[in-house]
Write an enzyme that holds these catalytic residues in place. Structure first.
Site, PDB file in Angstrom:
ATOM      1  N   GLY A   8       0.815  -1.199   0.000  1.00 53.24           N
ATOM      2  CA  GLY A   8       0.000   0.000   0.000  1.00 53.24           C
ATOM      3  C   GLY A   8       0.851   1.252   0.000  1.00 53.24           C
ATOM      4  N   ASN A  11       1.746   1.461   4.133  1.00 52.92           N
ATOM      5  CA  ASN A  11       2.279   0.230   4.721  1.00 52.92           C
ATOM      6  C   ASN A  11       2.282  -0.919   3.736  1.00 52.92           C
ATOM      7  OD1 ASN A  11       2.706   1.204   7.428  1.00 52.92           O
ATOM      8  ND2 ASN A  11       0.497   1.125   7.735  1.00 52.92           N
ATOM      9  N   ASP A 109      -5.697  -3.932  -4.722  1.00 51.39           N
ATOM     10  CA  ASP A 109      -6.201  -4.164  -3.369  1.00 51.39           C
ATOM     11  C   ASP A 109      -7.726  -4.224  -3.337  1.00 51.39           C
ATOM     12  OD1 ASP A 109      -6.236  -1.467  -4.102  1.00 51.39           O
ATOM     13  OD2 ASP A 109      -5.994  -0.748  -2.059  1.00 51.39           O
TER      14      ASP A 109
END
Length: 258
Positions: A8, A11, A109
């Protein structure tokens, strides 16, 4: 056992999964200036912490929304695990029917979360991922991925507020004692935490109205645990949602290849 990696903007989430069992979910900071070797060291440290031998890992899958980092992490995994990771993207089987103007533009994601949401919670479903951005994805009652929304993330909102005002201090992300704050810090906490929760409630209500029926809601992401408890709508908090989705996609592609 496989290693699942979700890259991401803030993180990188990593976890080891064997069948349906997730051994751990951990986060390390996303840093595009790190070398392949530095990511190898981080991975080795993480596996040592959980006493997992590298020989136990037979596969790896990566979902990334940070293109400059994808190949760096991929090469790091290859060096340490001696296996080529599966990268979520065009050509990878997900089993998801995407009804979007340009399916290729959807973040990996979001696809992964939708796959997990469908398998573990069924359709229709709304998935909220609270990271650098807060994203909302919608799967209708016919199991079609029909779109969603992108909002400024909790930390992005807070940083913007602090950086663009001269007298507001940096604060920790903690719930205020009351909705109506009696001091600057509590007022900020209420605005950020409760304001984001109210935003989620409002978006859910509007999604239901547009769909014409209610859909179950699942939230994930590093900051969801701070916000979900303050929402009035029923929201399931699943910190492992993305890793579950990566596991499903990995199995779907490797089993079909056998």
């Amino acid at each position: 056992m496989i290693l699942a990696v979700d890259i991401g903007n803030t993180n990188i989430v990593l976890g080891c999964i064997e069948q349906e069992k997730i051994y751990f979910v951990e986060r390390v900071s996303t840093n595009i200036s790190k070398t392949e070797l530095e990511y190898v060291v981080e991975l080795k440290t993480l596996l040592d912490l959980y006493r997992i031998q590298v020989e136990e890992i037979t596969g790896c899958i990566i979902a990334s929304v940070v293109p400059p980092l994808t190949n760096i992490v991929k090469t790091a995994m290859e060096k340490y695990l001696h296996t080529t990771p599966l990268i979520v993207g065009p050509g990878v089987k997900t089993g998801l029917n995407i009804l979007m103007d340009n399916p290729a533009q959807i973040g990996a994601d979001l696809i992964v979360n939708a796959v997990a949401g469908l398998k573990y919670y069924g359709a229709p479903i709304i998935m909220i991922d609270m990271g650098t951005a807060t994203t909302i994805s919608v799967v209708d009652d016919k199991k079609n991925y029909i779109g969603g929304m992108i909002l400024p993330g909790v930390k992005v909102s807070l940083e913007s507020l602090v950086n663009r005002t001269s007298q507001l201090p940096k604060i920790s992300l903690e719930a205020p004692k009351k909705i109506i704050g009696k001091n600057t810090i509590d007022c900020m906490k209420s605005g950020i935490i409760v304001g984001q929760a109210a935003s989620m409630d409002g978006m859910i209500e509007r999604i239901w109205e547009e769909l014409g029926y209610k859909a179950q809601v699942v939230a994930t992401g590093g900051l969801a645990g701070c916000i979900v408890p303050h929402c009035k709508k029923k929201i399931i908090y699943d910190n492992e949602l993305t890793l579950k989705g990566l596991n499903v996609i990995y199995r779907k592609n490797t089993e079909s290849a056998v």
